[in-house]
Design a protein around this motif. Structure first.
Motif, PDB file in Angstrom:
ATOM      1  N   LEU A  19       0.827  -1.207   0.000  1.00 57.60           N
ATOM      2  CA  LEU A  19       0.000   0.000   0.000  1.00 57.60           C
ATOM      3  C   LEU A  19       0.862   1.258   0.000  1.00 57.60           C
ATOM      4  O   LEU A  19       0.613   2.190  -0.773  1.00 57.60           O
ATOM      5  N   VAL A  20       1.887   1.285   0.836  1.00 57.78           N
ATOM      6  CA  VAL A  20       2.732   2.475   0.932  1.00 57.78           C
ATOM      7  C   VAL A  20       3.464   2.730  -0.386  1.00 57.78           C
ATOM      8  O   VAL A  20       3.511   3.870  -0.870  1.00 57.78           O
ATOM      9  N   PHE A  21       4.021   1.693  -0.995  1.00 59.72           N
ATOM     10  CA  PHE A  21       4.721   1.887  -2.270  1.00 59.72           C
ATOM     11  C   PHE A  21       3.765   2.424  -3.331  1.00 59.72           C
ATOM     12  O   PHE A  21       4.101   3.337  -4.084  1.00 59.72           O
ATOM     13  N   SER A  22       2.565   1.864  -3.378  1.00 58.73           N
ATOM     14  CA  SER A  22       1.574   2.307  -4.349  1.00 58.73           C
ATOM     15  C   SER A  22       1.154   3.748  -4.096  1.00 58.73           C
ATOM     16  O   SER A  22       1.100   4.573  -5.021  1.00 58.73           O
ATOM     17  N   LEU A  23       0.849   4.076  -2.846  1.00 61.46           N
ATOM     18  CA  LEU A  23       0.436   5.439  -2.505  1.00 61.46           C
ATOM     19  C   LEU A  23       1.538   6.446  -2.805  1.00 61.46           C
ATOM     20  O   LEU A  23       1.274   7.521  -3.338  1.00 61.46           O
ATOM     21  N   ARG A  24       2.757   6.100  -2.439  1.00 68.52           N
ATOM     22  CA  ARG A  24       3.884   7.008  -2.660  1.00 68.52           C
ATOM     23  C   ARG A  24       4.028   7.334  -4.146  1.00 68.52           C
ATOM     24  O   ARG A  24       4.148   8.475  -4.549  1.00 68.52           O
ATOM     25  N   ARG A  25       3.983   6.311  -4.984  1.00 68.40           N
ATOM     26  CA  ARG A  25       4.131   6.491  -6.427  1.00 68.40           C
ATOM     27  C   ARG A  25       2.939   7.246  -7.010  1.00 68.40           C
ATOM     28  O   ARG A  25       3.093   8.224  -7.738  1.00 68.40           O
ATOM     29  N   ASP A  30       0.003  11.914  -9.252  1.00 66.64           N
ATOM     30  CA  ASP A  30      -1.271  12.634  -9.289  1.00 66.64           C
ATOM     31  C   ASP A  30      -1.096  14.145  -9.153  1.00 66.64           C
ATOM     32  O   ASP A  30      -1.868  14.907  -9.729  1.00 66.64           O
ATOM     33  N   VAL A  31      -0.127  14.598  -8.382  1.00 68.33           N
ATOM     34  CA  VAL A  31       0.055  16.038  -8.197  1.00 68.33           C
ATOM     35  C   VAL A  31       1.113  16.614  -9.143  1.00 68.33           C
ATOM     36  O   VAL A  31       1.422  17.789  -9.081  1.00 68.33           O
ATOM     37  N   GLY A  32       1.653  15.763 -10.023  1.00 71.06           N
ATOM     38  CA  GLY A  32       2.556  16.242 -11.062  1.00 71.06           C
ATOM     39  C   GLY A  32       3.953  16.601 -10.585  1.00 71.06           C
ATOM     40  O   GLY A  32       4.602  17.471 -11.174  1.00 71.06           O
ATOM     41  N   LEU A  33       4.436  15.911  -9.559  1.00 71.96           N
ATOM     42  CA  LEU A  33       5.781  16.186  -9.045  1.00 71.96           C
ATOM     43  C   LEU A  33       6.761  15.161  -9.574  1.00 71.96           C
ATOM     44  O   LEU A  33       6.390  14.048  -9.940  1.00 71.96           O
ATOM     45  N   GLU A  34       8.037  15.548  -9.585  1.00 71.71           N
ATOM     46  CA  GLU A  34       9.089  14.606  -9.933  1.00 71.71           C
ATOM     47  C   GLU A  34       9.243  13.631  -8.774  1.00 71.71           C
ATOM     48  O   GLU A  34       9.310  14.041  -7.617  1.00 71.71           O
ATOM     49  N   PRO A  35       9.302  12.339  -9.065  1.00 71.20           N
ATOM     50  CA  PRO A  35       9.466  11.366  -7.977  1.00 71.20           C
ATOM     51  C   PRO A  35      10.824  11.524  -7.300  1.00 71.20           C
ATOM     52  O   PRO A  35      11.817  11.895  -7.929  1.00 71.20           O
ATOM     53  N   LEU A  36      10.846  11.241  -6.017  1.00 71.92           N
ATOM     54  CA  LEU A  36      12.073  11.254  -5.236  1.00 71.92           C
ATOM     55  C   LEU A  36      12.458   9.815  -4.922  1.00 71.92           C
ATOM     56  O   LEU A  36      11.603   8.935  -4.879  1.00 71.92           O
ATOM     57  N   ALA A 102       8.978  22.711  -0.613  1.00 70.01           N
ATOM     58  CA  ALA A 102       8.854  21.404   0.033  1.00 70.01           C
ATOM     59  C   ALA A 102       7.586  21.329   0.871  1.00 70.01           C
ATOM     60  O   ALA A 102       6.871  20.320   0.850  1.00 70.01           O
ATOM     61  N   LEU A 103       7.292  22.395   1.597  1.00 71.20           N
ATOM     62  CA  LEU A 103       6.086  22.418   2.428  1.00 71.20           C
ATOM     63  C   LEU A 103       4.824  22.349   1.571  1.00 71.20           C
ATOM     64  O   LEU A 103       3.883  21.617   1.881  1.00 71.20           O
ATOM     65  N   THR A 104       4.812  23.095   0.473  1.00 73.78           N
ATOM     66  CA  THR A 104       3.667  23.075  -0.443  1.00 73.78           C
ATOM     67  C   THR A 104       3.518  21.701  -1.080  1.00 73.78           C
ATOM     68  O   THR A 104       2.413  21.149  -1.133  1.00 73.78           O
ATOM     69  N   ASP A 105       4.631  21.133  -1.562  1.00 72.27           N
ATOM     70  CA  ASP A 105       4.580  19.803  -2.175  1.00 72.27           C
ATOM     71  C   ASP A 105       4.109  18.764  -1.156  1.00 72.27           C
ATOM     72  O   ASP A 105       3.315  17.879  -1.483  1.00 72.27           O
ATOM     73  N   HIS A 106       4.578  18.887   0.078  1.00 75.45           N
ATOM     74  CA  HIS A 106       4.187  17.957   1.143  1.00 75.45           C
ATOM     75  C   HIS A 106       2.672  18.010   1.373  1.00 75.45           C
ATOM     76  O   HIS A 106       2.017  16.965   1.478  1.00 75.45           O
ATOM     77  N   ARG A 107       2.123  19.217   1.424  1.00 75.80           N
ATOM     78  CA  ARG A 107       0.670  19.366   1.600  1.00 75.80           C
ATOM     79  C   ARG A 107      -0.094  18.779   0.406  1.00 75.80           C
ATOM     80  O   ARG A 107      -1.128  18.135   0.585  1.00 75.80           O
TER      81      ARG A 107
END
Length: 151
Positions: A19-25, A30-36, A102-107
């Motif tokens: 679940l965590v791997f799926s949610l993280r990806r 979904d929010v259009g960010l570069e994966p870390l 980072a704070l905005t991306d986190h939210r």
């Protein structure tokens, strides 16, 4: 622990990991960010939870090699997610803080996780939904225990 408990524990751990791997990806996509990388996520999460921390504190707290933390921090600074500044209390120290980005991306990622989980919960029966939501407190406690262990 008997065989049945061990089997249930293994199934639980596998389900959480999946679940965590799926949610993280999916949330990042979904929010259009570069994966870390996993290390970048861990370090960034640590800094968000411990503003003004040092690389040495991250290394100790997460149980990572100092050289790996340094490389990861450099990468996060380069993409504008962390900043380094001189510690006003001890000018010899350099501390790390999350940037506004980072704070905005986190939210945004938190919102995406919430939305994805809400959609998934719709596929469960009422009792299963209640059980999943009731697990929030004990899972949070497990996370606290894990971080307190200093990995």
């Amino acid at each position: 622990m008997d065989t049945n408990d061990q089997r249930q524990l293994t199934e639980f751990a596998t389900a959480i990991r999946s679940l965590v791997f799926s949610l993280r990806r999916d949330a990042v996509t979904d929010v259009g960010l570069e994966p870390l990388t996993a290390a970048e996520v861990e370090v960034l999460h640590w800094v968000l939870a411990h503003p003004g921390t040092t690389s040495a504190e991250i290394s100790h707290g997460l149980g990572l090699k100092p050289s790996n933390v340094s490389v990861t921090v450099r990468g996060l600074v380069a993409v504008g997610l962390l900043t380094r500044r001189v510690d006003e209390a001890d000018r010899r120290r350099r501390v790390l803080e999350a940037t506004d980005k980072a704070l905005t991306d986190h939210r945004r990622i938190d919102g995406a996780w919430t939305g994805i989980i809400a959609d998934l919960l719709d596929g469960l029966g009422r009792d299963e939904r209640r059980a999943v939501l009731a697990a929030a407190a004990p899972l949070g406690r497990l996370a606290q225990l894990r971080h307190g262990a200093g990995r």
